[in-house]
Design an enzyme around this catalytic site. Sequence first.
Site, PDB file in Angstrom:
ATOM      1  N   SER A 188      59.162  -5.249  48.634  1.00 55.86           N
ATOM      2  CA  SER A 188      58.860  -6.086  49.620  1.00 55.86           C
ATOM      3  C   SER A 188      60.814  -6.618  49.813  1.00 55.86           C
ATOM      4  O   SER A 188      61.175  -6.997  50.892  1.00 55.86           O
ATOM      5  CB  SER A 188      58.541  -6.597  50.175  1.00 55.86           C
ATOM      6  OG  SER A 188      57.543  -6.117  49.737  1.00 55.86           O
TER       7      SER A 188
ATOM      8  N   LYS B 201      63.234  -4.396  52.176  1.00 59.30           N
ATOM      9  CA  LYS B 201      63.390  -4.799  52.945  1.00 59.30           C
ATOM     10  C   LYS B 201      64.232  -5.188  53.943  1.00 59.30           C
ATOM     11  O   LYS B 201      64.724  -4.906  54.708  1.00 59.30           O
ATOM     12  CB  LYS B 201      61.458  -5.097  53.647  1.00 59.30           C
ATOM     13  CG  LYS B 201      60.799  -4.540  53.104  1.00 59.30           C
ATOM     14  CD  LYS B 201      59.402  -4.613  54.582  1.00 59.30           C
ATOM     15  CE  LYS B 201      58.050  -3.971  53.806  1.00 59.30           C
ATOM     16  NZ  LYS B 201      56.917  -4.418  52.730  1.00 59.30           N
TER      17      LYS B 201
ATOM     18  N   SER C  18      55.421  -8.156  56.071  1.00 58.22           N
ATOM     19  CA  SER C  18      56.066  -7.550  55.284  1.00 58.22           C
ATOM     20  C   SER C  18      55.518  -5.924  55.077  1.00 58.22           C
ATOM     21  O   SER C  18      55.060  -5.627  54.531  1.00 58.22           O
ATOM     22  CB  SER C  18      56.241  -8.032  53.677  1.00 58.22           C
ATOM     23  OG  SER C  18      57.075  -7.165  53.144  1.00 58.22           O
TER      24      SER C  18
ATOM     25  N   LYS D 125      62.990 -13.207  52.723  1.00 60.61           N
ATOM     26  CA  LYS D 125      61.446 -12.470  51.873  1.00 60.61           C
ATOM     27  C   LYS D 125      61.397 -12.265  50.632  1.00 60.61           C
ATOM     28  O   LYS D 125      62.018 -12.597  50.037  1.00 60.61           O
ATOM     29  CB  LYS D 125      62.922 -10.926  52.425  1.00 60.61           C
ATOM     30  CG  LYS D 125      61.641 -10.112  52.502  1.00 60.61           C
ATOM     31  CD  LYS D 125      60.956  -9.588  53.828  1.00 60.61           C
ATOM     32  CE  LYS D 125      59.907  -9.037  53.850  1.00 60.61           C
ATOM     33  NZ  LYS D 125      58.548  -9.881  53.153  1.00 60.61           N
TER      34      LYS D 125
END
Length: 271
Positions: free
Chosen positions: A39, A42, A104, A206
Amino acid sequence: AFAQQSTFTPKAEHAILMDADTGAILFQHAADEMTPPASMSKLMTLAVVFKALRDGVLKLTDEITMSENAWRTGGAPSQTSAMFVPINEKVTVDELLQGIIVQSGNDACIAIAEALAGSEAGFAQIMTNEARRIGLTKSTFRNSTGLPNPDHMMTVHELAMLARYLIDEFPDQFPRFSQKEFKYRKHRFFNRNPLLFLDIGADGMKTGYIKEAGYGVVGTAVQDGKRLIVVVNGLKTGNERRDEARRLLEWGFRSFSPFKLYNANEVVGSA
């Protein structure tokens, strides 16, 4: 200052510490090897979305419908991190951004990808093109989420460069990364970034986890006006990820805070 590298021994398989102002690398360990970003990629999805917002292609108030594909692949049925938008439900870009950054949400990523590019594969190509434009030469993207794909790969060095780009390029959007919770329908999501809940000046960015890569995080923090960016990947647990990122940030602030940056006309080291 760089001789101090040997004083930090990483647990992470991949690690980097960068000075956000200059881009100088203060520490690196296997930082240019390709690794599944999960993730953390992202952030590249967000870079494309932030640019679309700035270019007027997209507005925060635009409503996007949760497609069956986005719902099935990234929503409740997927058993992955999701914002849990019901199928065919309309949701604003602003809400989807919170769903991506705080929770997320894979469903939120796919919905925006489809809205911008018509398909997730088309969006992944835009991600790769945009990565090249901003100087990421190695990263390759196959989806908007970071869900496992053997060709969806980044280096922690390029993740740090991407974080620095987002901080510099989108100061109006950057505060979103410090949002600690997000309420959507009956759900209350808490930001998955553990650094935000420590008293170390962290305000982004993140986390990532897939079985293939272990636990990772892209983090950034400010102390005494100095901003550092840390990326670690390949940790065994969420706690190890948090502790390793914190340890590297604190080492960086401690090791490099006394150093004065000299002007061009100054002689370094003269008594």
